[in-house]
Design a protein around this motif. Structure first.
Motif, PDB file in Angstrom:
ATOM      1  N   SER A 149     146.681  78.985  34.057  1.00 47.24           N
ATOM      2  CA  SER A 149     147.516  78.574  35.114  1.00 47.24           C
ATOM      3  C   SER A 149     148.933  77.917  34.668  1.00 47.24           C
ATOM      4  O   SER A 149     149.096  77.939  33.367  1.00 47.24           O
ATOM      5  CB  SER A 149     146.741  77.246  35.550  1.00 47.24           C
ATOM      6  N   LEU A 201     151.491  71.202  36.522  1.00 47.42           N
ATOM      7  CA  LEU A 201     150.942  71.092  37.802  1.00 47.42           C
ATOM      8  C   LEU A 201     151.524  69.989  38.602  1.00 47.42           C
ATOM      9  O   LEU A 201     151.608  69.062  38.094  1.00 47.42           O
ATOM     10  CB  LEU A 201     149.449  71.077  37.849  1.00 47.42           C
ATOM     11  N   ARG A 213     150.453  79.818  44.772  1.00 45.49           N
ATOM     12  CA  ARG A 213     149.497  79.015  44.081  1.00 45.49           C
ATOM     13  C   ARG A 213     148.369  79.681  43.587  1.00 45.49           C
ATOM     14  O   ARG A 213     147.645  78.956  42.927  1.00 45.49           O
ATOM     15  CB  ARG A 213     149.416  77.556  44.699  1.00 45.49           C
ATOM     16  N   THR A 266     147.820  83.430  38.489  1.00 45.42           N
ATOM     17  CA  THR A 266     147.856  83.031  36.976  1.00 45.42           C
ATOM     18  C   THR A 266     148.516  84.009  36.191  1.00 45.42           C
ATOM     19  O   THR A 266     148.813  85.189  36.962  1.00 45.42           O
ATOM     20  CB  THR A 266     146.422  82.855  36.718  1.00 45.42           C
ATOM     21  N   ALA A 279     143.788  82.145  39.993  1.00 41.05           N
ATOM     22  CA  ALA A 279     143.712  80.684  40.071  1.00 41.05           C
ATOM     23  C   ALA A 279     142.758  80.193  41.320  1.00 41.05           C
ATOM     24  O   ALA A 279     142.458  79.069  41.410  1.00 41.05           O
ATOM     25  CB  ALA A 279     145.071  79.887  40.604  1.00 41.05           C
ATOM     26  N   LEU A 321     140.636  72.981  37.960  1.00 45.34           N
ATOM     27  CA  LEU A 321     142.019  73.210  37.670  1.00 45.34           C
ATOM     28  C   LEU A 321     142.764  72.331  36.751  1.00 45.34           C
ATOM     29  O   LEU A 321     142.917  70.938  37.189  1.00 45.34           O
ATOM     30  CB  LEU A 321     142.824  73.385  39.079  1.00 45.34           C
TER      31      LEU A 321
END
Length: 502
Positions: free
Chosen positions: A100, A104, A115, A118, A364, A377
């Motif tokens: 990721s 963030l 979103r 990855t 993700a 996450l």
């Protein structure tokens, strides 16, 4: 009047059909080398690499690049890849999954869109495999892939079905037999062939990826694959090998360990796998394998939960989907590779950076938002991953690579194929052709047509039995075994490919 292809009921290809001959499909047999893939062009590319003096890893990489072009619904340059390699008496594991973003703005999991992306790890994984084990380099298969993407691929019925039924597909769906071309992807592959894998992770391609996703250019520049120590389980004299987290391969091992000691049969298999999935989805993330899950005391405690008279409800609240491609190869020197690659959902995130033709993966979407969960996450983390390659050893020697793709089906498929090979003594083709079950949520279990005669018995035990009406959720597998001086291989009839050798 003859029923020509133009008049063919394509939907019939995906409905159960009892009008088969009843005879077996023969396994592939070869004396020197063999490759098994889900697409005929990929198998042909592998054979060509063998003929050019390449080894099993070269053949697998040639096939992998072709699959990235020929099966764009399931895998590609924008996805991840994992591999197990047997070489000179040692087993090596490669984790080629991306992370990721390093920064963030919030903990929010999206299943598709910018979103959900990855860092794509497949290209770096291909390069690492070529450098450590290959002979022919990576520029050759990348160049051939570029030519294929520019010339076009005749769309198979399976890929057409997955493509045409996806309302968010980023490219117009071709008809069955129609050549589809992806010129931007051809240009990207040609650039990678000329400049090497860094051309994806730095420069204009990385800039284009960052422009349409939540990734930053530095996230791509920082990406590296990881060589890892495989997990192993002795199941009745055969060592079943899987990769450690962040993948779900451990679920196949936990399922086999719990099943070993139960009353043989479908009910016990299903219950063992439900417990294994519950364990792995609760305790696995971007962290070391929780060794307690295969501790004999824990396995015995889980086994004790299995009631021979009724179904239990231990599965997670969500099971992952998946779009994946699996292949394997073995050469005359005894090198074997089990390789799997994916963009996760059908056409992944649905995001294609301008001018690249690269569909970015949606890995993700495999994260969770739950506080304290190992798969939560976070910055620069790898999500819980569905794709898993398998390898079988016996007496410290290679038996062969195997795998079954398909989201949450993968550990279930690994377990069922392993049971067919070890317990039933099936050859690889028979093991792959055998009907499968697929655990769902709660007590739900879907049965392929070949298991419908078990519906009443399973229902009487409290299983929520569903008759499957399409084969895609049951995955597509490949397997090759080294038996004596020969290679025996199989390719799943649920796919388009074949196993072949020299």
């Amino acid at each position: 009047m003859p029923r020509l292809l133009a008049m063919l009921d394509l939907d019939a290809l995906f409905r159960p059909d009892s009008r088969t001959s009843g005879w077996r499909r023969m396994p592939a047999v070869a004396g020197e080398a063999m490759i098994a893939t889900s697409h005929p062009l990929a198998t042909a590319a592998g054979l060509e690499a063998f003929a050019a003096g390449g080894n099993a890893v070269d053949a697998a990489l040639a096939a992998a690049v072709v699959l990235a072009v020929a099966e764009p619904t399931d895998n590609g340059v924008g996805g991840d890849a994992f591999a197990l390699v047997w070489r000179d008496g040692e087993l090596h594991g490669l984790n080629g999954s991306g992370r990721s973003p390093g920064t963030l703005d919030e903990v929010r999991v999206d299943e598709t869109g910018p979103r959900s992306v990855t860092v794509p790890g497949a290209v770096r994984a291909w390069a690492d495999l070529a450098e450590r084990f290959g002979r022919l380099g990576l520029d050759r298969p990348l160049g051939r892939g570029a030519e294929l993407a520019a010339r076009g691929v005749a769309c198979t019925a399976r890929i057409w079905n997955k493509w045409a039924t996806d309302p968010a597909a980023p490219f117009p769906a071709p008809r069955v037999g129609e050549r589809f071309v992806i010129p931007d992807l051809a240009a990207t592959l040609a650039r990678l062939a000329a400049e090497g894998p860094d051309a994806l992770y730095r420069g204009s391609v990385a800039e284009a990826i960052a422009a349409v996703s939540w990734l930053e250019e530095q996230d791509l520049a920082d990406h590296r694959s990881e060589w890892v120590e495989p997990l192993r389980l002795d199941y009745r004299g055969v060592e079943v090998c899987e990769l450690p987290p962040n993948g779900q391969g451990g679920a196949a091992l936990v399922g086999l360990a719990v099943y070993d000691g139960l009353e043989p049969g479908l009910h016990s298999q299903i219950e063992a796998m439900k417990l294994a999935l519950a364990d792995v989805y609760a305790h696995v993330g971007d962290a070391p394998w929780p060794e307690a899950l295969l501790d004999p005391a824990h396995v015995a405690a889980r086994r004790a939960l299995v009631d021979p008279s009724r179904a239990i409800d231990p599965t997670p609240s969500v099971l992952p989907r998946g779009g994946t491609t699996y292949l394997c190869a073995v050469d005359g020197e005894g090198t074997a590779i089990s390789l799997i690659q994916s963009i996760f959902g059908n056409f992944g995130s649905g995001v294609v950076p301008s001018g690249t033709g690269v569909v970015l993966q949606s890995r993700a979407g495999g994260f969770v938002e739950d506080e304290g969960h190992p798969n939560r996450l976070g910055p620069a983390r790898r999500p819980f991953h569905t794709i898993i390659p398998g390898m079988l050893l016996r007496g410290g020697e290679l038996l062969g690579p195997f795998g079954v793709m398909g989201g949450a089906m993968q550990p279930q498929g690994h377990m069922q194929v392993a049971l067919r090979l070890v317990d039933e003594g099936d050859d690889p083709q028979a093991a792959l052709d055998a009907p499968r079950w697929r655990v769902g949520l709660g007590r739900e279990v879907a049965l392929e047509p070949g298991l419908w005669d078990a519906e009443d018995e399973l229902a009487s035990l409290g299983h929520d039995v569903r008759r499957a009406n399409v084969q895609h959720p049951f995955g597509v597998g490949q397997a090759i075994l080294r038996l004596g001086g020969a290679l025996i291989g199989g390719s799943d009839g649920r796919g388009d490919g074949y196993a072949a050798g020299l």
